[in-house]
Design an enzyme around this catalytic site. Structure first.
Site, mmCIF file in Angstrom:
data_model
loop_
_atom_site.group_PDB
_atom_site.id
_atom_site.type_symbol
_atom_site.label_atom_id
_atom_site.label_comp_id
_atom_site.label_asym_id
_atom_site.label_seq_id
_atom_site.Cartn_x
_atom_site.Cartn_y
_atom_site.Cartn_z
ATOM 1 N N HIS A 206 0.843 -1.193 0.000
ATOM 2 C CA HIS A 206 0.000 0.000 0.000
ATOM 3 C C HIS A 206 0.880 1.246 0.000
ATOM 4 O O HIS A 206 1.426 1.626 1.034
ATOM 5 C CB HIS A 206 -0.916 -0.053 1.231
ATOM 6 C CG HIS A 206 -1.942 1.027 1.309
ATOM 7 N ND1 HIS A 206 -2.566 1.378 2.469
ATOM 8 C CD2 HIS A 206 -2.460 1.836 0.358
ATOM 9 C CE1 HIS A 206 -3.419 2.358 2.237
ATOM 10 N NE2 HIS A 206 -3.362 2.659 0.960
ATOM 11 N N GLU B 8 2.738 0.557 3.434
ATOM 12 C CA GLU B 8 2.074 -0.299 4.420
ATOM 13 C C GLU B 8 2.023 -1.703 3.803
ATOM 14 O O GLU B 8 1.336 -1.918 2.808
ATOM 15 C CB GLU B 8 0.665 0.246 4.697
ATOM 16 C CG GLU B 8 -0.006 -0.329 5.920
ATOM 17 C CD GLU B 8 -1.371 0.335 6.197
ATOM 18 O OE1 GLU B 8 -2.076 0.725 5.238
ATOM 19 O OE2 GLU B 8 -1.722 0.460 7.373
ATOM 20 N N ASN C 219 -5.930 3.526 7.231
ATOM 21 C CA ASN C 219 -7.300 4.026 7.057
ATOM 22 C C ASN C 219 -8.195 3.743 8.258
ATOM 23 O O ASN C 219 -9.177 4.435 8.472
ATOM 24 C CB ASN C 219 -7.902 3.468 5.768
ATOM 25 C CG ASN C 219 -7.335 4.214 4.578
ATOM 26 O OD1 ASN C 219 -7.209 5.428 4.619
ATOM 27 N ND2 ASN C 219 -6.976 3.504 3.529
HETATM 28 P P1 NAI Z 1 -7.361 5.739 -10.739
HETATM 29 O O1 NAI Z 1 -8.795 5.739 -11.063
HETATM 30 O O2 NAI Z 1 -6.553 6.984 -10.879
HETATM 31 O O3 NAI Z 1 -6.622 4.614 -11.636
HETATM 32 C C1 NAI Z 1 -7.122 3.334 -11.837
HETATM 33 C C2 NAI Z 1 -6.649 2.867 -13.219
HETATM 34 O O4 NAI Z 1 -6.974 1.491 -13.376
HETATM 35 C C3 NAI Z 1 -7.330 3.612 -14.384
HETATM 36 O O5 NAI Z 1 -6.333 4.126 -15.247
HETATM 37 C C4 NAI Z 1 -8.173 2.530 -15.053
HETATM 38 O O6 NAI Z 1 -8.277 2.694 -16.458
HETATM 39 C C5 NAI Z 1 -7.357 1.292 -14.711
HETATM 40 N N1 NAI Z 1 -8.095 0.028 -14.806
HETATM 41 C C6 NAI Z 1 -9.358 -0.236 -14.447
HETATM 42 N N2 NAI Z 1 -9.632 -1.536 -14.666
HETATM 43 C C7 NAI Z 1 -8.509 -2.097 -15.191
HETATM 44 C C8 NAI Z 1 -8.170 -3.399 -15.628
HETATM 45 N N3 NAI Z 1 -9.053 -4.388 -15.582
HETATM 46 N N4 NAI Z 1 -6.917 -3.611 -16.102
HETATM 47 C C9 NAI Z 1 -6.019 -2.602 -16.163
HETATM 48 N N5 NAI Z 1 -6.289 -1.352 -15.738
HETATM 49 C C10 NAI Z 1 -7.525 -1.105 -15.270
HETATM 50 O O7 NAI Z 1 -7.244 5.151 -9.250
HETATM 51 P P2 NAI Z 1 -6.068 5.347 -8.180
HETATM 52 O O8 NAI Z 1 -6.380 6.516 -7.322
HETATM 53 O O9 NAI Z 1 -4.770 5.257 -8.877
HETATM 54 O O10 NAI Z 1 -6.293 4.050 -7.267
HETATM 55 C C11 NAI Z 1 -5.828 2.784 -7.639
HETATM 56 C C12 NAI Z 1 -5.752 1.891 -6.427
HETATM 57 O O11 NAI Z 1 -4.868 2.469 -5.462
HETATM 58 C C13 NAI Z 1 -7.082 1.682 -5.698
HETATM 59 O O12 NAI Z 1 -7.115 0.375 -5.203
HETATM 60 C C14 NAI Z 1 -7.002 2.693 -4.558
HETATM 61 O O13 NAI Z 1 -7.790 2.330 -3.463
HETATM 62 C C15 NAI Z 1 -5.528 2.611 -4.218
HETATM 63 N N6 NAI Z 1 -4.972 3.781 -3.527
HETATM 64 C C16 NAI Z 1 -5.274 5.056 -3.936
HETATM 65 C C17 NAI Z 1 -4.708 6.146 -3.290
HETATM 66 C C18 NAI Z 1 -4.994 7.538 -3.743
HETATM 67 O O14 NAI Z 1 -4.673 8.480 -3.004
HETATM 68 N N7 NAI Z 1 -5.557 7.768 -4.944
HETATM 69 C C19 NAI Z 1 -3.774 5.974 -2.152
HETATM 70 C C20 NAI Z 1 -3.458 4.590 -1.867
HETATM 71 C C21 NAI Z 1 -4.079 3.552 -2.520
#
Ligand code: NAI
Length: 281
Positions: A138, A150, A188
């Protein structure tokens, strides 16, 4: 040096690929379309430029870092990686599908890590035939800046896998902290109730938003107040994580504040929609 795969090239995936490439790893990053991947490479380039301006990197590092990142829309290209970090949207069905596909593609010693903020690593691990190789890694946003990783040990994760991920995190000059797979992990589980309580206090009219944030900044030495932080994280994300805590622990202390629910219903999600507790026009 091990090869790394990153699934999902959004906010987190692009940051994770950036950091691995910065520390010399070759990285393959996948997403749903070439357009999305192109945007991710642009974001990484801009963030490298920022590091150059700050004196963290040299001008000549940029090309070397970018050259270590390969993009693909085909997960089959992950067949030779030693570690995958999954960073797709925070939806369990989507993540399970990605893990089950990867399970059929990667070699038997490959570690499968998820960057999930709240989904059970143990449940995700059960969508593979090697749950002992599945772990939480994480990272925090922005990934090139934030020091913490994490490391989440699932109920079935091998010790050897935990040790390896700790070692890899240190090689990125991050500080790994190992926790067990319980809802919200530590980050969290502690952060979200604090943000929620700040929203309850606002909802009850105990103080206005600026006062609540000032108290936490000046009295507790937090770099930003809980309502400012909620706007930065995204109010929809805050609500989703509170719901995970509430549903998994079945404890009313995690119930989301009604004001938070209403703001998400109204589409006031924080900085990303230019309106949350504060305006960002
Ligand atoms: P985001 O929405 O910016 O990016 C997600 C990406 O995954 C998108 O580019 C989307 O097109 C892609 N995607 C969706 N389905 C897919 C698939 N089947 N195969 C390949 N790519 C696919 O989301 P973000 O913010 O980057 O979050 C990603 C993960 O990180 C989540 O699990 C979130 O909980 C976790 N996270 C987010 C934080 C934040 O501050 N944004 C901090 C720590 C963890």
């Amino acid at each position: 040096m091990i090869k790394v795969g990153v699934v999902g090239s959004g906010t987190m995936g692009s940051g994770i690929a950036h950091v691995f490439a910065q520390y010399g790893y070759s990285v393959v990053i996948s997403d749903l379309s070439d357009d999305i991947l192109k945007k991710a490479i642009n974001t990484i380039s801009e963030n490298i430029e920022r590091q150059i301006k700050k004196g963290i990197l040299k001008v000549e590092d940029k090309e070397a870092i970018i050259s270590r990142i390969r993009t693909t829309t085909n997960l089959e290209e992950f067949s030779d990686v030693d570690l995958v970090v999954e960073a797709v949207v925070e939806r369990e069905d989507v993540k399970r599908e990605v893990f089950s596909k990867l399970d059929k593609i990667v070699n038997e010693n490959c570690i499968l890590a998820s960057n999930t903020s709240s989904i059970s690593i143990t449940r995700l691990s059960k969508s593979t035939k090697k749950p002992n190789k599945v772990i939480g890694m994480h990272f925090f946003n922005p990934v090139p800046v934030m020091k913490l990783v994490e490391v989440v040990r699932g109920f079935l994760t091998d010790d050897e896998v935990v040790n390896k991920v700790v070692e890899i995190s240190k090689s990125l000059e991050k500080v790994p902290v190992v926790v067990k797979d319980f809802p919200g992990f530590i980050s969290n589980r502690v952060l979200m109730p604090m943000i929620n309580e700040a929203i309850f206090a606002l909802q009850e009219g105990i103080a206005d938003k600026e006062s609540i944030d000032s108290i936490m900044k000046l009295g507790m030495n937090h770099p930003m107040g809980p309502l400012q932080l909620a706007d930065l994280i995204g109010l929809d994300v805050v609500l989703d994580i509170l719901n995970v805590l509430y549903e998994n622990f079945k404890d009313p202390k995690y119930r989301p504040a009604t004001l938070l629910i209403k703001m998400v219903e109204a589409g006031h999600l924080g900085r990303k929609t230019k309106k949350g507790f504060y305006n960002y026009d």
